[in-house]
Scaffold this motif. Structure first.
Motif, PDB file in Angstrom:
ATOM      1  N   ARG A 142       0.836  -1.203   0.000  1.00  0.00           N
ATOM      2  CA  ARG A 142       0.000   0.000   0.000  1.00  0.00           C
ATOM      3  C   ARG A 142       0.869   1.251   0.000  1.00  0.00           C
ATOM      4  O   ARG A 142       1.816   1.362   0.767  1.00  0.00           O
ATOM      5  CB  ARG A 142      -0.931   0.004   1.214  1.00  0.00           C
ATOM      6  CG  ARG A 142      -1.942  -1.135   1.205  1.00  0.00           C
ATOM      7  CD  ARG A 142      -2.853  -1.069   2.416  1.00  0.00           C
ATOM      8  NE  ARG A 142      -3.833  -2.143   2.408  1.00  0.00           N
ATOM      9  CZ  ARG A 142      -5.005  -2.076   1.769  1.00  0.00           C
ATOM     10  NH1 ARG A 142      -5.321  -0.978   1.091  1.00  0.00           N
ATOM     11  NH2 ARG A 142      -5.838  -3.093   1.801  1.00  0.00           N
ATOM     12  N   PHE A 143       0.509   2.183  -0.849  1.00  0.00           N
ATOM     13  CA  PHE A 143       1.308   3.393  -1.025  1.00  0.00           C
ATOM     14  C   PHE A 143       1.415   4.192   0.273  1.00  0.00           C
ATOM     15  O   PHE A 143       2.493   4.664   0.637  1.00  0.00           O
ATOM     16  CB  PHE A 143       0.687   4.257  -2.125  1.00  0.00           C
ATOM     17  CG  PHE A 143       1.422   5.547  -2.365  1.00  0.00           C
ATOM     18  CD1 PHE A 143       2.559   5.569  -3.151  1.00  0.00           C
ATOM     19  CD2 PHE A 143       0.982   6.732  -1.788  1.00  0.00           C
ATOM     20  CE1 PHE A 143       3.244   6.751  -3.366  1.00  0.00           C
ATOM     21  CE2 PHE A 143       1.658   7.919  -1.997  1.00  0.00           C
ATOM     22  CZ  PHE A 143       2.794   7.924  -2.792  1.00  0.00           C
ATOM     23  N   VAL A 144       0.299   4.360   0.984  1.00  0.00           N
ATOM     24  CA  VAL A 144       0.300   5.179   2.202  1.00  0.00           C
ATOM     25  C   VAL A 144       1.202   4.564   3.269  1.00  0.00           C
ATOM     26  O   VAL A 144       1.971   5.265   3.943  1.00  0.00           O
ATOM     27  CB  VAL A 144      -1.134   5.356   2.739  1.00  0.00           C
ATOM     28  CG1 VAL A 144      -1.116   6.084   4.081  1.00  0.00           C
ATOM     29  CG2 VAL A 144      -1.986   6.126   1.735  1.00  0.00           C
ATOM     30  N   ALA A 145       1.133   3.242   3.428  1.00  0.00           N
ATOM     31  CA  ALA A 145       1.970   2.573   4.431  1.00  0.00           C
ATOM     32  C   ALA A 145       3.449   2.726   4.092  1.00  0.00           C
ATOM     33  O   ALA A 145       4.277   3.008   4.965  1.00  0.00           O
ATOM     34  CB  ALA A 145       1.593   1.100   4.523  1.00  0.00           C
ATOM     35  N   ASN A 146       3.782   2.562   2.829  1.00  0.00           N
ATOM     36  CA  ASN A 146       5.175   2.722   2.425  1.00  0.00           C
ATOM     37  C   ASN A 146       5.632   4.169   2.565  1.00  0.00           C
ATOM     38  O   ASN A 146       6.777   4.436   2.935  1.00  0.00           O
ATOM     39  CB  ASN A 146       5.363   2.258   0.980  1.00  0.00           C
ATOM     40  CG  ASN A 146       5.353   0.751   0.853  1.00  0.00           C
ATOM     41  OD1 ASN A 146       5.673   0.042   1.797  1.00  0.00           O
ATOM     42  ND2 ASN A 146       4.969   0.251  -0.306  1.00  0.00           N
ATOM     43  N   GLY A 147       4.734   5.110   2.261  1.00  0.00           N
ATOM     44  CA  GLY A 147       5.082   6.520   2.419  1.00  0.00           C
ATOM     45  C   GLY A 147       5.368   6.874   3.867  1.00  0.00           C
ATOM     46  O   GLY A 147       6.304   7.620   4.168  1.00  0.00           O
ATOM     47  N   THR A 148       4.560   6.321   4.773  1.00  0.00           N
ATOM     48  CA  THR A 148       4.781   6.555   6.204  1.00  0.00           C
ATOM     49  C   THR A 148       6.102   5.949   6.654  1.00  0.00           C
ATOM     50  O   THR A 148       6.884   6.576   7.383  1.00  0.00           O
ATOM     51  CB  THR A 148       3.628   5.953   7.021  1.00  0.00           C
ATOM     52  OG1 THR A 148       2.392   6.523   6.586  1.00  0.00           O
ATOM     53  CG2 THR A 148       3.821   6.221   8.502  1.00  0.00           C
ATOM     54  N   SER A 149       6.370   4.717   6.206  1.00  0.00           N
ATOM     55  CA  SER A 149       7.629   4.066   6.557  1.00  0.00           C
ATOM     56  C   SER A 149       8.819   4.849   6.016  1.00  0.00           C
ATOM     57  O   SER A 149       9.839   5.014   6.702  1.00  0.00           O
ATOM     58  CB  SER A 149       7.645   2.637   6.002  1.00  0.00           C
ATOM     59  OG  SER A 149       8.872   2.001   6.284  1.00  0.00           O
ATOM     60  N   LEU A 150       8.703   5.353   4.795  1.00  0.00           N
ATOM     61  CA  LEU A 150       9.780   6.153   4.207  1.00  0.00           C
ATOM     62  C   LEU A 150      10.048   7.400   5.039  1.00  0.00           C
ATOM     63  O   LEU A 150      11.208   7.731   5.326  1.00  0.00           O
ATOM     64  CB  LEU A 150       9.412   6.540   2.776  1.00  0.00           C
ATOM     65  CG  LEU A 150      10.345   7.544   2.083  1.00  0.00           C
ATOM     66  CD1 LEU A 150      11.747   6.970   1.951  1.00  0.00           C
ATOM     67  CD2 LEU A 150       9.785   7.925   0.716  1.00  0.00           C
TER      68      LEU A 150
END
Length: 201
Positions: A142-150
């Motif tokens: 999921r884009f949002v989860a990866n964005g948060t992790s980044l």
């Protein structure tokens, strides 16, 4: 276009020129490159600020890459001799390393070399994010989860760099170096056991 030695090929240079794209490409250290570097007079080197003790120097000469092929043109060969990183394998084998690149860009030698080195520092930071902060193992599709992790990893990486530079006077070090040498950690903390309490392993 800025590229490393993997793109050092006549086809790449031809495409850049045909497309009117300025290029800056790291050369492979073979004999035809070493000869013009060895011929550079001592007075031609200009000192530049550098993160290793003793600094570094930079100069340029003219070099014709892929000379055996037709329609090859001479380009600028910019060279920066530096001492190998202390403790590295290269430091056991040589006193100086001579990274060099060809370019058809306009500008002063020192400015072009500094601009190229700035890009290399960015690449080193990205590599450290991948292998020091585990950016290459983003946790989700999921884009949002990866964005948060980044975002979290970039913040942690920045804090680690500032801690090394300001708090520990260690200069530029990788995240793994901080974990291993400065904090005595072999691996980051992982939750272990059924209670999921944070523990070190």
């Amino acid at each position: 276009m800025r590229a490393e030695s993997g793109c050092y090929a006549s086809e790449v240079v031809k495409v850049c020129r045909a497309s009117k794209v300025r290029f800056s490409i790291t050369v492979r250290q073979h004999r035809s490159v070493c000869r013009p570097i060895e011929a550079i007079p001592e007075a031609a080197w200009s000192p530049i600020p550098y993160w290793l003790d003793g600094g570094a120097d930079v100069t340029e000469t003219t070099y014709t890459p892929f000379a055996a092929q037709k329609d090859t043109l001479p380009v600028r060969l910019i060279v920066r001799p530096v001492r190998p990183t202390p403790g590295s394998r290269l430091a056991l084998l040589t006193l100086y390393d001579y990274p060099a690149f060809i370019t058809d860009r306009d500008g002063e030698t020192v400015a072009l070399e500094a601009d190229r080195r700035r890009h290399a520092e960015i690449e080193s930071a990205i590599r450290d994010l991948k292998y020091g902060m585990a950016l290459n193992h983003l946790p989700s599709g999921r884009f949002v989860a990866n964005g948060t992790s980044l975002a979290v990893q970039v913040i942690a990486h920045s804090l680690a760099r500032w801690t090394a530079r300001l708090g520990l006077d260690a200069g530029i070090v990788t995240t793994k170096t901080l974990q291993r040498r400065l904090f005595g950690l072999r691996r980051p903390a992982h939750p272990l056991g059924a209670s999921r309490d944070a523990s070190l392993r």
